[in-house]
Design an enzyme around this catalytic site. Structure first.
Site, mmCIF file in Angstrom:
data_model
loop_
_atom_site.group_PDB
_atom_site.id
_atom_site.type_symbol
_atom_site.label_atom_id
_atom_site.label_comp_id
_atom_site.label_asym_id
_atom_site.label_seq_id
_atom_site.Cartn_x
_atom_site.Cartn_y
_atom_site.Cartn_z
ATOM 1 C CG HIS A 59 -1.302 -1.536 1.255
ATOM 2 N ND1 HIS A 59 -2.652 -1.519 0.290
ATOM 3 C CD2 HIS A 59 -2.141 -2.807 2.503
ATOM 4 C CE1 HIS A 59 -3.052 -2.306 0.586
ATOM 5 N NE2 HIS A 59 -3.142 -3.268 2.009
ATOM 6 C CG ASP A 95 -5.864 -6.096 0.083
ATOM 7 O OD1 ASP A 95 -5.642 -6.974 1.309
ATOM 8 O OD2 ASP A 95 -5.318 -5.141 0.543
#
Length: 449
Positions: A273, A322
């Protein structure tokens, strides 16, 4: 036995992402033995129309989050309210349901062109934190799931020791989090070392869940364990502003600075991220040679924000699905560039070649450079053949087929997928798990009932 495949168009790694015409690939023993461009199709070679790419690498997956698809995306809320829903799923999983769920999730990835997945694995123990007789039961279930789906796995075994950071202090694990913890980093490392060999299709890597979940004094031990094994090290970093604020309150340091102090910023590291970085953070990432794993469909679903992708270059990029809000590596790839356009009001920060390299970044998962993710002699024979005649791609210029695929294709355009020299998807059907959709529906209903 040598097998030959003639690709009408193929991307063999050119810097700008341009495809080459008439590429003959020969394979033997699960590896590519030769690559020849601009040749007519020889007799006996299987013809692959459309565009052929190397196998895609999904560098960040939480397989069990797939149970929440379509259940958490609408309405108000935040990352933190979504996390509570995720915890409820984590509470209910057994080794059997974990295996069945992950197997179908990995089959969905294969159908989307993924030949290797990095599973960020922290669901280690039974409810309440009770250890299974084999403390790696859940990790072994994931390894078997990948084998059943025909793809490779990097098991990023995750150290998770704290329930969060509040008021400058780490909280104890509680509720579903008890399933994640190992006591301390030494106990975590001992458990990971006990995994041993889990299959030729598996590499074992390391992860620290986040600076919220691993106290600073333990981060160095996790980083040292990974370094000693030459293993990849992945960490969730600065996904939310609240994480940065909590870290600053506890340590007077940003998460990236804390990782730098722990020796966790190296070319083997991937920061997942990395959404809210300071200028100093960006400099530290680049100086350490660490990579960044972006998961755009999750980052936008959870309202995380837009990462400073262009500023981070030349940090290596990888991509992940994810939480599996969708499983489409083409969407993840183009979103990296399109999100950067929204952030900077400029087009063209990353080109097609940059995005394809991010989508095939097996090195971030501990596979050697040239071993996978490329169409080159000596590489694993992983092929993703993409149809160019769907409504989405009709009319595309074949000489710019990679541009069309990266910016307009979906996973539905994947026709055939080969992993290690074996076809696992043919004509859009998974050859090993043809009933994966039904299996996935069944196990999710069981888990959530």
């Amino acid at each position: 036995m040598t097998r030959s495949y003639w690709c009408a168009w193929a991307w063999t790694g050119s810097g700008d992402g341009s495809p080459e015409p008439g590429v003959l690939l020969e394979t033997r023993g699960g590896r590519i033995s030769s690559v020849t461009s601009s040749v007519p199709a020889p007799a006996g070679a299987e013809v692959l129309p459309g565009l052929t790419l190397p196998g895609l690498a999904n560098a960040h997956s939480h397989a069990f989050h797939r149970a929440l698809r379509g259940r958490t995306h609408a309405g108000r809320g935040s990352f933190w309210t979504w996390r509570e829903a995720m915890y409820r799923v984590a509470e209910r999983l057994t080794p059997d349901s974990c295996l069945r769920l992950a197997r179908a999730v990995y089959a969905e990835m294969a159908l989307a062109g993924v030949t290797c997945v990095g599973e960020f694995h922290y669901l280690h123990h039974a409810p309440g934190g009770t250890r299974y007789d084999d403390p790696n039961t859940m990790g072994r279930a994931l390894a078997r799931a990948a084998a059943d789906a025909g793809i490779r796995l990097t098991l990023l075994d995750t150290c998770y020791l704290s329930g969060g950071l509040e008021g400058g202090e780490h909280l104890p694990l509680a509720g579903p989090q008890l399933r994640f913890g190992d006591g301390d980093a030494a106990e975590w490392a001992e458990r990971v070392a006990a995994l041993g060999a889990v299959g030729e299709h598996v590499r074992v890597g390391a992860a620290a869940h986040s600076v919220r979940a691993v106290p600073s004094r333990q981060l160095h031990e996790v980083a040292s364990f990974a370094a000693g094994r030459g293993a990849p090290l992945h960490v969730h970093v600065s996904e939310q502003p609240a994480e940065n604020a909590a870290c600053l309150a506890a340590y007077g340091r940003t998460p990236v600075a804390l990782l730098a102090d722990a020796g966790a910023l190296t070319p083997r590291s991937s920061l997942v991220h990395a959404t809210h970085l300071t200028d100093a953070d960006v400099a530290d990432v680049r100086a350490g040679g660490a990579g960044v794993c972006l998961c755009p469909t999750t980052e936008r679903d959870l309202a995380d924000g837009l990462p400073r992708t262009g500023d981070l270059r030349p940090a290596p990029l990888s991509l992940g699905t994810d939480q599996h809000a969708m499983t489409d590596m083409f969407e993840e790839a183009r979103a990296v560039e399109l999100h950067e356009r929204l952030r900077t009001l400029r087009r063209g920060t990353l080109g097609t070649g940059d995005l394809l390299r991010a989508a095939t970044a097996h090195t971030s998962l501990g596979w050697e450079p040239g071993e996978a993710g490329v169409l080159a002699a000596g590489a694993r024979a992983d092929l993703v053949n993409i149809s160019l005649d769907s409504l989405r791609l009709a009319g595309a210029d074949p000489a710019r087929a990679t541009d069309a695929v990266v910016f307009a294709a979906t996973s539905a355009d994947v026709r055939h997928v080969m992993a290690d020299g074996r076809w696992i998807v043919r004509d859009g059907v998974h050859m090993l798990l043809p009933d994966a959709a039904r299996d996935l529906d069944t196990v999710i209903k069981e888990i959530l009932s």
